[in-house]
Design an enzyme around this catalytic site. Structure first.
Site, PDB file in Angstrom:
ATOM      1  N   HIS A  87     -15.843 -23.868 -31.863  1.00 44.65           N
ATOM      2  CA  HIS A  87     -13.926 -24.473 -31.038  1.00 44.65           C
ATOM      3  C   HIS A  87     -14.017 -25.044 -29.453  1.00 44.65           C
ATOM      4  O   HIS A  87     -14.279 -24.111 -29.119  1.00 44.65           O
ATOM      5  CB  HIS A  87     -13.599 -23.941 -31.344  1.00 44.65           C
ATOM      6  CG  HIS A  87     -11.871 -24.871 -30.973  1.00 44.65           C
ATOM      7  ND1 HIS A  87     -10.791 -24.136 -31.939  1.00 44.65           N
ATOM      8  CD2 HIS A  87     -11.354 -25.281 -29.619  1.00 44.65           C
ATOM      9  CE1 HIS A  87      -9.885 -24.641 -31.084  1.00 44.65           C
ATOM     10  NE2 HIS A  87     -10.106 -25.374 -30.014  1.00 44.65           N
ATOM     11  N   ARG A  99      -8.194 -31.395 -34.037  1.00 47.14           N
ATOM     12  CA  ARG A  99      -7.280 -29.422 -34.989  1.00 47.14           C
ATOM     13  C   ARG A  99      -8.677 -29.956 -36.423  1.00 47.14           C
ATOM     14  O   ARG A  99      -8.066 -30.809 -37.041  1.00 47.14           O
ATOM     15  CB  ARG A  99      -6.399 -29.421 -35.251  1.00 47.14           C
ATOM     16  CG  ARG A  99      -5.511 -29.550 -34.099  1.00 47.14           C
ATOM     17  CD  ARG A  99      -5.226 -27.824 -33.248  1.00 47.14           C
ATOM     18  NE  ARG A  99      -4.777 -27.849 -32.115  1.00 47.14           N
ATOM     19  CZ  ARG A  99      -5.661 -27.489 -31.081  1.00 47.14           C
ATOM     20  NH1 ARG A  99      -7.118 -28.124 -30.541  1.00 47.14           N
ATOM     21  NH2 ARG A  99      -4.950 -27.207 -29.913  1.00 47.14           N
TER      22      ARG A  99
HETATM   23  P1  NDP Z   1      -2.708 -37.470 -25.197  1.00 46.72           P
HETATM   24  O1  NDP Z   1      -1.077 -36.766 -25.908  1.00 46.72           O
HETATM   25  O2  NDP Z   1      -2.098 -37.657 -24.049  1.00 46.72           O
HETATM   26  O3  NDP Z   1      -2.546 -38.159 -26.361  1.00 46.72           O
HETATM   27  C1  NDP Z   1      -2.771 -37.453 -27.772  1.00 46.72           C
HETATM   28  C2  NDP Z   1      -2.599 -39.630 -27.982  1.00 46.72           C
HETATM   29  O4  NDP Z   1      -2.533 -39.423 -29.578  1.00 46.72           O
HETATM   30  C3  NDP Z   1      -1.182 -40.376 -27.962  1.00 46.72           C
HETATM   31  O5  NDP Z   1      -2.431 -41.686 -27.405  1.00 46.72           O
HETATM   32  C4  NDP Z   1      -0.762 -40.835 -28.771  1.00 46.72           C
HETATM   33  O6  NDP Z   1      -0.160 -42.615 -29.284  1.00 46.72           O
HETATM   34  C5  NDP Z   1      -2.188 -40.851 -30.049  1.00 46.72           C
HETATM   35  N1  NDP Z   1      -1.442 -40.412 -31.475  1.00 46.72           N
HETATM   36  C6  NDP Z   1      -1.076 -39.386 -31.254  1.00 46.72           C
HETATM   37  N2  NDP Z   1       0.280 -39.282 -33.403  1.00 46.72           N
HETATM   38  C7  NDP Z   1      -0.216 -40.577 -33.300  1.00 46.72           C
HETATM   39  C8  NDP Z   1      -0.812 -41.350 -34.447  1.00 46.72           C
HETATM   40  N3  NDP Z   1      -0.102 -40.481 -35.482  1.00 46.72           N
HETATM   41  N4  NDP Z   1      -1.087 -42.033 -34.903  1.00 46.72           N
HETATM   42  C9  NDP Z   1      -2.109 -42.330 -33.630  1.00 46.72           C
HETATM   43  N5  NDP Z   1      -2.085 -42.268 -32.818  1.00 46.72           N
HETATM   44  C10 NDP Z   1      -1.599 -41.380 -33.013  1.00 46.72           C
HETATM   45  O7  NDP Z   1      -3.199 -35.762 -26.077  1.00 46.72           O
HETATM   46  P2  NDP Z   1      -4.742 -35.241 -25.199  1.00 46.72           P
HETATM   47  O8  NDP Z   1      -5.164 -36.595 -25.614  1.00 46.72           O
HETATM   48  O9  NDP Z   1      -4.586 -34.912 -24.561  1.00 46.72           O
HETATM   49  O10 NDP Z   1      -4.945 -34.496 -26.287  1.00 46.72           O
HETATM   50  C11 NDP Z   1      -5.330 -34.681 -27.940  1.00 46.72           C
HETATM   51  C12 NDP Z   1      -5.533 -33.301 -28.376  1.00 46.72           C
HETATM   52  O11 NDP Z   1      -7.183 -32.771 -28.339  1.00 46.72           O
HETATM   53  C13 NDP Z   1      -4.465 -32.442 -28.215  1.00 46.72           C
HETATM   54  O12 NDP Z   1      -3.582 -32.737 -29.056  1.00 46.72           O
HETATM   55  C14 NDP Z   1      -5.703 -31.059 -29.397  1.00 46.72           C
HETATM   56  O13 NDP Z   1      -5.051 -30.466 -30.366  1.00 46.72           O
HETATM   57  C15 NDP Z   1      -6.582 -31.992 -29.090  1.00 46.72           C
HETATM   58  N6  NDP Z   1      -7.806 -30.685 -28.228  1.00 46.72           N
HETATM   59  C16 NDP Z   1      -8.652 -30.096 -28.685  1.00 46.72           C
HETATM   60  C17 NDP Z   1     -10.013 -29.282 -28.164  1.00 46.72           C
HETATM   61  C18 NDP Z   1     -10.724 -28.062 -28.503  1.00 46.72           C
HETATM   62  O14 NDP Z   1     -11.561 -27.768 -27.557  1.00 46.72           O
HETATM   63  N7  NDP Z   1     -11.243 -28.602 -29.779  1.00 46.72           N
HETATM   64  C19 NDP Z   1      -8.888 -29.101 -26.432  1.00 46.72           C
HETATM   65  C20 NDP Z   1      -8.025 -29.778 -26.062  1.00 46.72           C
HETATM   66  C21 NDP Z   1      -7.196 -30.266 -27.041  1.00 46.72           C
HETATM   67  P3  NDP Z   1       1.062 -42.841 -28.207  1.00 46.72           P
HETATM   68  O15 NDP Z   1      -0.074 -43.093 -27.016  1.00 46.72           O
HETATM   69  O16 NDP Z   1       1.693 -43.880 -28.778  1.00 46.72           O
HETATM   70  O17 NDP Z   1       1.902 -41.348 -27.618  1.00 46.72           O
HETATM   71  C1  OXD Z   2      -6.656 -26.652 -27.029  1.00 48.18           C
HETATM   72  C2  OXD Z   2      -7.017 -26.269 -25.733  1.00 48.18           C
HETATM   73  O1  OXD Z   2      -5.417 -27.292 -27.617  1.00 48.18           O
HETATM   74  O2  OXD Z   2      -7.491 -25.713 -25.545  1.00 48.18           O
HETATM   75  O3  OXD Z   2      -7.050 -26.683 -27.675  1.00 48.18           O
HETATM   76  O4  OXD Z   2      -5.976 -27.227 -24.423  1.00 48.18           O
END
Ligand code: NDP
Ligand code: OXD
Length: 307
Positions: free
Chosen positions: A270, A222
């Protein structure tokens, strides 16, 4: 099951038709036309200000992986279950995107693109994969897939996560205590964290300065993870050698923004992982059907953590 469907897509009919195909026994209304009916669940993406006014749902299905926009809605009920999209074809796209960035920086393809602009024929010094260790912040569904993909390409991969993770061939670091060690051994930093109160602005000068001089940044999570002023200053000072950015606080990125014309910035609109409508609607339909049966769902948001 009565479903209220809302999206920012100006042509939502295709997605709604897919959802209806996979949930033949459900009844659907499209927002805003169906706003006065009573519904069991909502399927939505970035719902407008009046979406929750006077209506309660048993569950909300977010059309996306990140729920930051939904959780910021001022009228979102505190106790309603929220379910997100998990992968649905996005992990493979993230693998490709990060592989593209890593290969560009490894082989100087980003610099050759600039040289072509001025008809400059100038071979550059190649570097070995071992000189570009990749560090991934967030080893969730997407981060883990990217980590193992880059590992299988022969890159040295490190990951940093809130809770301890064990991924074969990936050196894992946990929490604030191990963040400095993670950063000092990383040359290409990839952000795949969810946007939460703990992670907003995490990519700031204090953090990025801990990377070795001449490192690269890839932000595909993000825009608000990145302190843009700090990143620009570090690029200009040469501490960062380049940044590949896909997400921004304001999208579309305004024309006047310095990132557009910065020689060390590669940017994309994006698209690092685009929502695949078929996969996403099939997954949401499967989850709604499981919810209707009273089954335990995956992808349920922990409201205390914010993801
Ligand atoms: P998940 O919820 O599967 O993974 C998030 C990971 O981040 C978890 O392993 C979590 O740790 C870790 N985490 C969260 N907070 C912290 C912190 N404060 N410090 C360290 N580690 C942390 O999400 P996804 O992998 O599915 O997606 C990740 C992000 O990617 C989404 O939230 C979204 O914002 C972004 N995204 C962007 C897209 C784009 O087009 N640019 C498309 C899709 C997603 P723990 O294992 O301990 O919970
Ligand atoms: C996002 C998505 O979270 O496209 O950005 O799923």
């Amino acid at each position: 099951m009565k479903v209220l469907f809302q999206t920012v897509d100006p042509a939502p009919e295709q997605a709604l038709a897919l959802l209806a195909k996979y949930l033949p026994d459900a009844q659907f209304s499209l927002w805003p036309q169906g706003r006065d009916e009573v519904h069991d669940v909502a399927v939505c993406w970035k719902p407008p200000a009046d979406f929750f006014q006077g209506r309660r749902f048993r569950a909300i299905f977010n059309i996306g992986a990140g729920v930051d926009a939904l959780l910021q809605h001022p009228d979102l009920p505190a106790d309603t279950m929220i379910v997100r999209v998990e992968d649905a074809g996005m992990a493979a796209q993230m693998e490709e995107y990060v592989a593209w960035a890593a290969l560009s920086y490894l082989r100087n393809f980003h610099l050759y693109a600039r040289q072509q602009g001025s008809a400059l024929w100038q071979p550059l010094e190649p570097r070995a994969r071992a000189e570009l260790p990749v560090g991934i912040m967030g080893l969730g569904l997407l981060g883990e897939r990217v980590a193992t993909y880059l590992r299988d390409m022969g890159f040295t991969v490190r990951g940093w996560n809130r809770s301890a993770r064990s991924i074969e061939g990936v050196t894992s670091f946990t929490g604030a205590a191990q963040l400095p060690e993670f950063l000092t051994g990383t040359r290409m930093l990839v952000c795949l964290l969810p946007l939460t109160k703990d992670t907003q602005g995490v990519l700031d000068r204090a953090l990025l300065e801990q990377l070795p001089k001449g490192s690269y940044l890839v932000n595909i999570a993000r825009g608000l993870h990145l302190n843009e002023a700090d990143a620009l200053a570090l690029l200009d000072e040469g501490h960062l050698a380049g940044a590949t950015l896909d997400v921004f606080p304001q999208e579309p990125l305004p024309d006047y923004h310095p990132f557009w014309r910065h020689p060390k910035v590669t940017l994309t609109p994006h698209i690092s992982a685009q929502t695949l409508i078929e996969e996403s609607m099939r997954q949401i339909a499967t989850k709604i059907a499981a919810f209707a049966r009273g089954d335990v769902l995956t992808g349920v948001i922990d409201r205390s953590k914010g993801y």
